[in-house]
Motif scaffolding. Structure first.
Motif, PDB file in Angstrom:
ATOM      1  N   ASP A   1       0.817  -1.210   0.000  1.00 39.78           N
ATOM      2  CA  ASP A   1       0.000   0.000   0.000  1.00 39.78           C
ATOM      3  C   ASP A   1       0.854   1.266   0.000  1.00 39.78           C
ATOM      4  O   ASP A   1       0.399   2.335   0.400  1.00 39.78           O
ATOM      5  CB  ASP A   1      -0.992   0.004   1.173  1.00 39.78           C
ATOM      6  N   CYS A   2       2.097   1.146  -0.481  1.00 42.98           N
ATOM      7  CA  CYS A   2       2.982   2.292  -0.617  1.00 42.98           C
ATOM      8  C   CYS A   2       2.576   3.102  -1.858  1.00 42.98           C
ATOM      9  O   CYS A   2       2.234   2.534  -2.905  1.00 42.98           O
ATOM     10  CB  CYS A   2       4.428   1.828  -0.741  1.00 42.98           C
ATOM     11  N   ASP A   3       2.641   4.430  -1.771  1.00 44.30           N
ATOM     12  CA  ASP A   3       2.273   5.284  -2.900  1.00 44.30           C
ATOM     13  C   ASP A   3       3.207   5.113  -4.093  1.00 44.30           C
ATOM     14  O   ASP A   3       2.846   5.448  -5.231  1.00 44.30           O
ATOM     15  CB  ASP A   3       2.275   6.754  -2.465  1.00 44.30           C
ATOM     16  N   LEU A   4       4.411   4.564  -3.835  1.00 43.95           N
ATOM     17  CA  LEU A   4       5.394   4.401  -4.914  1.00 43.95           C
ATOM     18  C   LEU A   4       5.437   2.974  -5.463  1.00 43.95           C
ATOM     19  O   LEU A   4       6.321   2.632  -6.233  1.00 43.95           O
ATOM     20  CB  LEU A   4       6.789   4.793  -4.401  1.00 43.95           C
ATOM     21  N   ARG A   5       4.478   2.164  -5.061  1.00 43.04           N
ATOM     22  CA  ARG A   5       4.564   0.744  -5.406  1.00 43.04           C
ATOM     23  C   ARG A   5       4.534   0.488  -6.919  1.00 43.04           C
ATOM     24  O   ARG A   5       5.120  -0.486  -7.399  1.00 43.04           O
ATOM     25  CB  ARG A   5       3.443  -0.052  -4.728  1.00 43.04           C
ATOM     26  N   ASP A   6       3.853   1.339  -7.675  1.00 38.08           N
ATOM     27  CA  ASP A   6       3.739   1.102  -9.115  1.00 38.08           C
ATOM     28  C   ASP A   6       5.040   1.374  -9.858  1.00 38.08           C
ATOM     29  O   ASP A   6       5.227   0.896 -10.984  1.00 38.08           O
ATOM     30  CB  ASP A   6       2.615   1.963  -9.710  1.00 38.08           C
ATOM     31  N   THR A   7       5.946   2.153  -9.257  1.00 39.30           N
ATOM     32  CA  THR A   7       7.204   2.485  -9.924  1.00 39.30           C
ATOM     33  C   THR A   7       8.413   1.847  -9.248  1.00 39.30           C
ATOM     34  O   THR A   7       9.536   2.004  -9.734  1.00 39.30           O
ATOM     35  CB  THR A   7       7.398   4.006  -9.958  1.00 39.30           C
ATOM     36  N   CYS A   8       8.198   1.133  -8.163  1.00 43.69           N
ATOM     37  CA  CYS A   8       9.311   0.518  -7.418  1.00 43.69           C
ATOM     38  C   CYS A   8       9.804  -0.734  -8.128  1.00 43.69           C
ATOM     39  O   CYS A   8       9.005  -1.608  -8.502  1.00 43.69           O
ATOM     40  CB  CYS A   8       8.855   0.178  -6.001  1.00 43.69           C
ATOM     41  N   ASP A   9      11.116  -0.839  -8.309  1.00 40.82           N
ATOM     42  CA  ASP A   9      11.678  -2.017  -8.970  1.00 40.82           C
ATOM     43  C   ASP A   9      12.271  -3.015  -7.977  1.00 40.82           C
ATOM     44  O   ASP A   9      12.824  -4.042  -8.371  1.00 40.82           O
ATOM     45  CB  ASP A   9      12.743  -1.608  -9.987  1.00 40.82           C
ATOM     46  N   LEU A  10      12.150  -2.711  -6.679  1.00 40.37           N
ATOM     47  CA  LEU A  10      12.698  -3.611  -5.662  1.00 40.37           C
ATOM     48  C   LEU A  10      11.784  -4.799  -5.391  1.00 40.37           C
ATOM     49  O   LEU A  10      12.250  -5.912  -5.145  1.00 40.37           O
ATOM     50  CB  LEU A  10      12.936  -2.850  -4.356  1.00 40.37           C
ATOM     51  N   ARG A  11      10.463  -4.568  -5.444  1.00 45.98           N
ATOM     52  CA  ARG A  11       9.505  -5.618  -5.082  1.00 45.98           C
ATOM     53  C   ARG A  11       9.649  -6.836  -5.975  1.00 45.98           C
ATOM     54  O   ARG A  11       9.462  -7.971  -5.524  1.00 45.98           O
ATOM     55  CB  ARG A  11       8.081  -5.088  -5.160  1.00 45.98           C
ATOM     56  N   ALA A  12       9.947  -6.614  -7.252  1.00 47.03           N
ATOM     57  CA  ALA A  12      10.066  -7.736  -8.187  1.00 47.03           C
ATOM     58  C   ALA A  12      11.175  -8.693  -7.786  1.00 47.03           C
ATOM     59  O   ALA A  12      11.158  -9.870  -8.151  1.00 47.03           O
ATOM     60  CB  ALA A  12      10.301  -7.224  -9.603  1.00 47.03           C
ATOM     61  N   LYS A  13      12.140  -8.202  -6.986  1.00 47.59           N
ATOM     62  CA  LYS A  13      13.264  -9.027  -6.518  1.00 47.59           C
ATOM     63  C   LYS A  13      13.068  -9.483  -5.074  1.00 47.59           C
ATOM     64  O   LYS A  13      14.012  -9.976  -4.450  1.00 47.59           O
ATOM     65  CB  LYS A  13      14.572  -8.243  -6.655  1.00 47.59           C
ATOM     66  N   ASN A  14      11.864  -9.263  -4.537  1.00 49.19           N
ATOM     67  CA  ASN A  14      11.558  -9.607  -3.142  1.00 49.19           C
ATOM     68  C   ASN A  14      12.431  -8.814  -2.173  1.00 49.19           C
ATOM     69  O   ASN A  14      12.881  -9.320  -1.157  1.00 49.19           O
ATOM     70  CB  ASN A  14      11.721 -11.113  -2.881  1.00 49.19           C
ATOM     71  N   GLU A  15      12.628  -7.541  -2.510  1.00 49.90           N
ATOM     72  CA  GLU A  15      13.384  -6.636  -1.651  1.00 49.90           C
ATOM     73  C   GLU A  15      12.525  -5.416  -1.332  1.00 49.90           C
ATOM     74  O   GLU A  15      11.454  -5.226  -1.906  1.00 49.90           O
ATOM     75  CB  GLU A  15      14.684  -6.203  -2.340  1.00 49.90           C
ATOM     76  N   ALA A  16      13.012  -4.595  -0.387  1.00 49.11           N
ATOM     77  CA  ALA A  16      12.304  -3.383  -0.001  1.00 49.11           C
ATOM     78  C   ALA A  16      13.319  -2.284   0.248  1.00 49.11           C
ATOM     79  O   ALA A  16      14.527  -2.529   0.334  1.00 49.11           O
ATOM     80  CB  ALA A  16      11.449  -3.630   1.237  1.00 49.11           C
ATOM     81  N   CYS A  17      12.828  -1.057   0.398  1.00 44.55           N
ATOM     82  CA  CYS A  17      13.725   0.098   0.512  1.00 44.55           C
ATOM     83  C   CYS A  17      14.330   0.235   1.907  1.00 44.55           C
ATOM     84  O   CYS A  17      15.262   1.006   2.107  1.00 44.55           O
ATOM     85  CB  CYS A  17      12.993   1.368   0.111  1.00 44.55           C
ATOM     86  N   TRP A  18      13.795  -0.473   2.884  1.00 36.19           N
ATOM     87  CA  TRP A  18      14.420  -0.521   4.203  1.00 36.19           C
ATOM     88  C   TRP A  18      14.028  -1.828   4.884  1.00 36.19           C
ATOM     89  O   TRP A  18      13.115  -2.507   4.455  1.00 36.19           O
ATOM     90  CB  TRP A  18      14.043   0.690   5.062  1.00 36.19           C
ATOM     91  N   GLY A  19      14.755  -2.146   5.959  1.00 39.17           N
ATOM     92  CA  GLY A  19      14.513  -3.412   6.636  1.00 39.17           C
ATOM     93  C   GLY A  19      15.349  -4.528   6.051  1.00 39.17           C
ATOM     94  O   GLY A  19      16.154  -4.334   5.129  1.00 39.17           O
ATOM     95  N   TYR A  20      15.166  -5.701   6.584  1.00 42.68           N
ATOM     96  CA  TYR A  20      15.936  -6.875   6.165  1.00 42.68           C
ATOM     97  C   TYR A  20      15.549  -7.291   4.750  1.00 42.68           C
ATOM     98  O   TYR A  20      14.399  -7.214   4.354  1.00 42.68           O
ATOM     99  CB  TYR A  20      15.667  -8.019   7.146  1.00 42.68           C
ATOM    100  N   ASN A  21      16.532  -7.722   3.974  1.00 37.97           N
ATOM    101  CA  ASN A  21      16.282  -8.315   2.663  1.00 37.97           C
ATOM    102  C   ASN A  21      16.871  -9.721   2.620  1.00 37.97           C
ATOM    103  O   ASN A  21      17.969  -9.930   3.111  1.00 37.97           O
ATOM    104  CB  ASN A  21      16.899  -7.458   1.550  1.00 37.97           C
ATOM    105  N   PRO A  22      16.133 -10.696   2.033  1.00 33.56           N
ATOM    106  CA  PRO A  22      14.869 -10.575   1.331  1.00 33.56           C
ATOM    107  C   PRO A  22      13.744 -10.104   2.258  1.00 33.56           C
ATOM    108  O   PRO A  22      13.714 -10.453   3.435  1.00 33.56           O
ATOM    109  CB  PRO A  22      14.598 -11.979   0.803  1.00 33.56           C
TER     110      PRO A  22
END
Length: 395
Positions: A359-380
């Motif tokens: 539900d992030c406002d930038l979700r439609d342009t974020c390229d991290l989600r496709a790799k199962n990553e996020a802009c902060w916090g633990y990855n994956p």
């Protein structure tokens, strides 16, 4: 909250009542961690309580809802040496009492499955086995009863023969006959275990049959019925899911009376959440669980135990890479469980230190989600995990 002071040797002294209340051994080791400026001390304790063992990735079916439509992982049985390594490691966990033999393969296809169960039961462990029920013949049923298996969970995704056949490519009557025979054998032998569980994957193509699930569960004597939503691995499956962003009415299913022995109890029905929400928690981490794959790789949960692709709640195609913290063929389960990386990961998940990507406002342009990553916090990242949302459930 006690106030602590750091002495000139860089040491803290914890109050005795705190040690006793938290049941902490003064001689125990700790991992020192930081999060958002706070200091965190993680005790290194072999406190795992449940272990999921994927004895095989082989299956006798090719269900349309299966993860196999999305992965390229090997199809193989767990080697005896690997299983023995697990057995040797289990003894190091004093609180471990339950083993679940299920994952993305059919455990009854393993040629040594009964021997595996016998060795686990010798350790006084409760054993649950998840199966599609087609290989639950009389010989297997008698052995599961003899070995004292605690529960058999059978997947039934359609109550009409044509629905079941369309999803699983098999005959529903064969599964029901096998369950009835297991129940008959239990009555003849005067035993309660293994109790029966039923798992049902709900989707648009079978939702009209859900109201009849309570009657079926009662008739078969299921003490536990788990309804889960579909985890979509393909675009076709994504179109068949029932959940989404908007609040939806829950499934209208209830438990029913079950007579597993000379007494009657009420069968439990577990239902999934039907929409994305802010409440997120990981049942695997909160249950102190370990997932061991067919090759001995140790993962924290089902969701990260294989490499595959799936579609998020808002339809983003995501690639998941398998996450392991070690392998039982190279290290003991206790050493892996108490390693810095695994302890840190469980702390991040327990606090759910991840953004709400869906539900992030930038979700439609974020390229991290496709790799199962996020802009902060633990990855994956676990930000989009449907298990953490309670939308997808498992035994």
């Amino acid at each position: 909250m006690p106030k602590l002071s750091l002495n000139n040797l860089g040491q803290f002294k914890l109050p005795e009542d705190f040690l006793q209340r938290r049941n902490l051994d003064p001689s125990a080791d700790y991992w020192l961690d930081e999060r958002d400026g706070d200091l965190i001390f993680h005790p290194c304790r072999p406190d795992a309580k449940k272990i999921y063992i994927e004895v095989t990735t082989v299956c006798n079916l090719n269900c349309q809802t299966c993860i196999r439509h999305s992965w390229a992982d090997p199809i193989a049985h767990m080697k005896e040496e690997t299983f023995n390594k697990i057995l040797d490691s289990i003894r190091a966990f004093p609180a471990l009492d339950r083993v679940v033999l299920t994952s993305f393969g059919e455990p009854l296809t393993h040629p040594r499955i009964l021997n595996m169960i016998e060795k686990l039961r010798e350790l006084k462990l409760s054993v649950t086995i998840g199966t599609n029920g087609l290989l639950l013949n009389e010989k297997i049923s008698r052995e599961l009863i003899r070995l004292g298996v605690n529960q058999v969970v059978v997947s039934i995704d359609g109550l009409k023969p044509e629905t079941y056949a369309g999803i699983r490519g098999a005959q529903l009557n064969e599964v029901l006959e096998n369950i009835e025979r297991l129940n008959t054998l239990k009555r003849q032998l005067g035993v309660v275990n293994p109790t029966l569980g039923i798992e049902f994957v709900a989707m648009k193509s079978n939702q009209e049959e859900l109201p009849g699930l309570s009657e079926l569960s009662t008739r078969l004597g299921a003490v536990r019925t788990v309804v889960t939503n579909l985890l979509p691995y393909t675009r076709e499956m994504n179109a068949d899911k029932l959940y989404g962003y908007e609040p939806a009415s829950p499934f209208k299913i209830s438990g029913g009376p079950v007579k597993p022995g000379a007494w009657v109890k009420w069968g439990v029905t577990e239902l999934p959440r039907m929409h994305y929400g802010a409440e997120q928690h990981c049942r695997f981490v909160n249950d102190y669980a370990i997932v061991v794959g067919w090759d001995g790789g140790v993962s924290p949960c089902y969701a990260l135990s294989h490499s595959y692709q799936y579609f998020t709640v808002d339809g983003v195609e995501k690639q998941v890479s398998r996450l392991t913290f070690g392998n039982v063929n190279q290290a003991s389960l206790a050493d892996i469980w108490m390693s810095e990386e695994f302890v840190h990961y469980r702390s991040e998940v327990r606090a759910f230190h991840f953004p709400s990507c869906a539900d992030c406002d930038l979700r439609d342009t974020c390229d991290l989600r496709a790799k199962n990553e996020a802009c902060w916090g633990y990855n994956p990242s676990c930000a989009d995990c449907l298990w953490a949302q309670d939308i997808v459930r498992c035994p």
